[in-house]
Enzyme design. Structure first.
Site, short mmCIF file in Angstrom:
data_model
loop_
_atom_site.label_atom_id
_atom_site.label_comp_id
_atom_site.label_asym_id
_atom_site.label_seq_id
_atom_site.Cartn_x
_atom_site.Cartn_y
_atom_site.Cartn_z
N ASP A 1 33.67 100.45 60.92
CA ASP A 1 34.77 101.26 60.96
C ASP A 1 35.62 101.37 62.20
O ASP A 1 34.87 101.19 63.23
CB ASP A 1 34.10 103.02 61.06
CG ASP A 1 35.00 103.99 60.70
OD1 ASP A 1 36.21 103.64 60.91
OD2 ASP A 1 34.37 104.73 59.85
N GLU B 1 21.89 92.18 59.73
CA GLU B 1 23.29 92.63 59.44
C GLU B 1 23.38 94.10 59.69
O GLU B 1 22.50 95.03 59.10
CB GLU B 1 23.63 92.34 57.78
CG GLU B 1 25.14 92.86 57.74
CD GLU B 1 25.70 92.42 56.38
OE1 GLU B 1 26.87 92.88 56.05
OE2 GLU B 1 25.39 91.13 55.92
#
Length: 238
Positions: free
Chosen positions: A139, A64
């Site tokens: 983001d 991840e």
């Protein structure tokens, strides 16, 4: 020893997809970095890491990238003791939070790298060493002039293809529609991946991705979430 932020030589410096934020690390998170890092942390290396040695076994591996506070990674790791799970995150408060959760759960199949994911993919992970990659809510860099900072770019996608084994899965999620469309456009254009939902482009949320507090809050506010899933294809030479 806790990880330190490395400095790139000027010749290797690229546009970053993140900004290191100072402060906001609790005493408990700092304790985790000091005391638990030796058990769960993997220091960055410019040479490929021996994952069999790191985990003490041979097993399928998941990665991840940018796990934030680690909610999804912690839940996935607990649900899959048969997998070795690796989290990459640059923000130390999030790393500390995950380490505390890992200690409380007694996890043995989790390791953490606190470093730039680009360099980890380029140097530290061996080709085809990962079977599953998660990138959840990177983001979005909302302003147009900042779109170049977005993580999902063609060069980065090929780095993902480098470490993901043929037949492996890449899963992504974002709550920013413009970024979702860009993700789809960029990855669909890669010969290394096939979209698992070629007609719609997006998939329903997998049960493997638990709802985080952030996402539940967004749902209450009426925010959408877009999930994508891709399969790693064999290259002509494979």
């Amino acid at each position: 020893m806790t990880p330190e932020k490395s400095q790139d030589p000027p010749s290797r410096r690229t546009v970053r997809s993140f900004v290191i934020r100072g402060g906001r690390q609790t005493a408990a998170q700092q304790r985790a970095m000091d005391e638990l890092w030796p058990s769960y942390g993997v220091e960055f290396s410019e040479q490929p890491v021996d994952l069999d040695r790191v985990f003490g076994r041979q097993a399928p591996r998941m990665l991840e990238i940018g796990f934030g506070a680690g909610e999804a990674l912690l839940a996935f790791t607990q649900a899959h003791p048969e997998l070795d799970c690796i989290g990459v995150e640059v923000h130390k408060p999030g790393v500390g939070h995950l380490l505390l959760g890992a200690e409380a759960a007694g996890l043995k199949n989790l390791r953490v790298i606190c470093h730039d994911a680009v360099e980890v993919l380029q140097q530290q992970l061996a080709p085809a060493s990962i079977q599953l990659i998660h990138i959840f809510f990177p983001d979005p860099w909302h302003k147009k002039r900042h779109h170049k900072r977005r993580l999902i770019q063609p060069v980065f996608v090929e780095l993902l293809a480098r470490v993901l084994a043929v037949g492996g899965t890449l899963r992504l999620a974002t709550d920013w529609e413009h970024y979702a469309l860009q993700m789809r456009e960029v990855i669909d254009a890669s010969p290394s991946f096939a979209n698992d939902a070629p007609e719609t482009g997006f998939v329903t949320r997998s049960e493997e991705r638990p709802l985080t507090r952030f996402e539940r809050r967004g749902q209450r506010l009426g925010h959408g979430v877009w999930d994508l899933s891709y399969t790693r294809l064999a290259s002509p030479s494979q």
